[in-house]
Design an enzyme around this catalytic site. Structure first.
Site, mmCIF file in Angstrom:
data_model
loop_
_atom_site.group_PDB
_atom_site.id
_atom_site.type_symbol
_atom_site.label_atom_id
_atom_site.label_comp_id
_atom_site.label_asym_id
_atom_site.label_seq_id
_atom_site.Cartn_x
_atom_site.Cartn_y
_atom_site.Cartn_z
ATOM 1 N N LEU A 13 13.231 11.468 0.831
ATOM 2 C CA LEU A 13 11.893 11.809 0.347
ATOM 3 C C LEU A 13 11.900 11.949 -1.171
ATOM 4 C CD1 LEU A 13 11.377 14.532 3.081
ATOM 5 C CD2 LEU A 13 10.234 12.302 3.035
ATOM 6 N N HIS A 14 11.090 11.116 -1.839
ATOM 7 C CA HIS A 14 11.057 11.207 -3.303
ATOM 8 C C HIS A 14 9.764 10.690 -3.933
ATOM 9 C CE1 HIS A 14 12.190 6.977 -2.745
ATOM 10 N NE2 HIS A 14 11.711 6.769 -3.953
ATOM 11 N N ARG A 15 8.857 10.110 -3.161
ATOM 12 C CA ARG A 15 7.660 9.494 -3.739
ATOM 13 C C ARG A 15 6.775 10.530 -4.434
ATOM 14 N NH1 ARG A 15 7.507 3.821 -4.044
ATOM 15 N NH2 ARG A 15 8.660 3.025 -2.268
#
Length: 370
Positions: A205-207
């Protein structure tokens, strides 16, 4: 053209498995080439380990641009590449994916009249709030050779007025890399090293849409914790957004293992053995499609719809995540699944065939356009 040199531009973790099979196939055809790493991703886990594990040559040039805002990073990439291109005078610049290094190199090549190839052209989420979407659209408008991974990309480029003779449906070179390394993906070994049980989920998860706003980050943490209530989660955490997710309480669930980013082989070994993957990454949607791992993508859209129609991917919202995970866990892993056309491990060879023919042409594509 004054030379037959092909210059490959890589900058971020997703670029490396796409570039490796193209570089290898061009080397087998005797094409003169250089590899440039812009340094957009620059540390051991995000970049250097990929060169070792994928058999990539050490970069001929490392610009070392590092992190920064989109404008500052892209400007540093363009400044460094302009000097390099003027010195090397390549016949063709090859860019990969949709990161800032991709669009920066594309703009420099276009303004210097150097031919440009875009590997992974034509992907569209139709969401202009994503920086990657801007990078894709701009790069495709500037490219002379556009290599697509899926049939929907051909449709998008046609709608945008890209001449059909510039577009080549070749398949997915990142899948070449995955298939070539399949025997190295040992899920049990990685799981054991992390102390995970046999049943686990992998999350990445990084957006910006998930981690930049504190309210979004808090909702994301709540959703991930609801999955961790059901099953252990291994979460190799990208540096981007780490502090905000930590502030939102990510680290507090005892069944959630937050770890540093893994190397390519280790990460896909972990994914291969997982019951499911929760992600907002583009590339992971493709990798899980080939590995047959159920993928829950925490995004309202995807530029890779072929992973839904011909794969194991499904779009979910944060409020839907826990229920979707429960459904996937109850269903178990499928024994058979469809995969997209031409995702067969030979995309790099197809790309190399087109590039080899292109650099052998004596006239510049800019002159040919009239």
């Amino acid at each position: 053209m004054s030379s037959e040199l092909v210059v490959h531009i890589t900058g971020a973790r997703p670029n490396f498995p796409k570039a490796a099979p193209v570089i290898r196939a061009l080397e087998a055809r005797g094409v003169s080439q250089e590899l440039v790493h812009t340094g957009q991703h620059y540390d051991e886990a995000m970049a250097k380990v990929f060169f070792r594990q994928l058999g990539l040559p050490e970069p001929d040039v490392d610009l070392g641009v590092g992190s920064g805002s989109h404008a500052r990073q892209t400007a540093a990439i363009m400044t460094g590449l302009e000097e390099l291109f003027l010195d090397r005078d390549p016949a063709l610049v090859v860019v990969y994916g949709d990161v800032n290094s991709t669009v920066g190199a594309a703009m420099v090549a276009a303004k210097l009249g150097i031919a440009l190839a875009h590997v992974e052209a034509g992907l569209r989420s139709f969401d202009r709030t994503m920086p990657e979407e801007i990078n894709r659209v701009v790069t495709d408008q500037l490219a002379d050779l556009l290599f697509t991974t899926s049939p929907d990309a051909l449709v998008h480029l046609g709608h945008e007025g890209v001449p059909a003779d510039r577009v080549h449906f070749v398949g997915n070179p990142m899948i070449d890399t995955l298939l070539a390394n399949l025997d190295r993906f040992d899920g049990d070994q990685v799981r054991g090293a992390l102390g995970l049980g046999a049943e686990y989920v992998v999350a990445t998860l990084h957006r910006p849409g998930n981690v930049d706003d504190p309210a979004d980050a808090a909702e994301l943490v709540k959703a991930v914790h609801a999955v961790a209530d059901q099953v252990e989660i291994a979460l190799p955490l990208h540096p981007r957004g780490r502090a905000r997710l930590e502030a939102a309480g990510l680290f507090t669930h005892e069944r959630l293992r937050v770890i540093d980013p893994l190397g390519y082989v280790e990460f896909l070994g972990l994914v291969r053995g997982a019951r499911a993957v929760v992600t907002d990454s583009g590339g992971v949607q493709e990798e899980t499609t080939i590995l047959g791992v159920p993928c829950l993508t925490l995004r309202p859209n995807t530029e890779r719809p072929v992973t839904i129609t011909h794969g194991t991917n499904r779009l979910v919202t944060r409020p839907e995540l826990a229920a979707a995970a429960a459904e996937v866990l109850a269903a178990g892993r499928a024994t058979t699944w469809s995969v997209p056309p031409l995702w067969d491990g030979r995309a790099g060879e197809r790309i190399a065939d087109v590039i080899t023919a292109f650099v052998g042409v004596a006239v510049s594509p800019w002159e040919a356009r009239g």
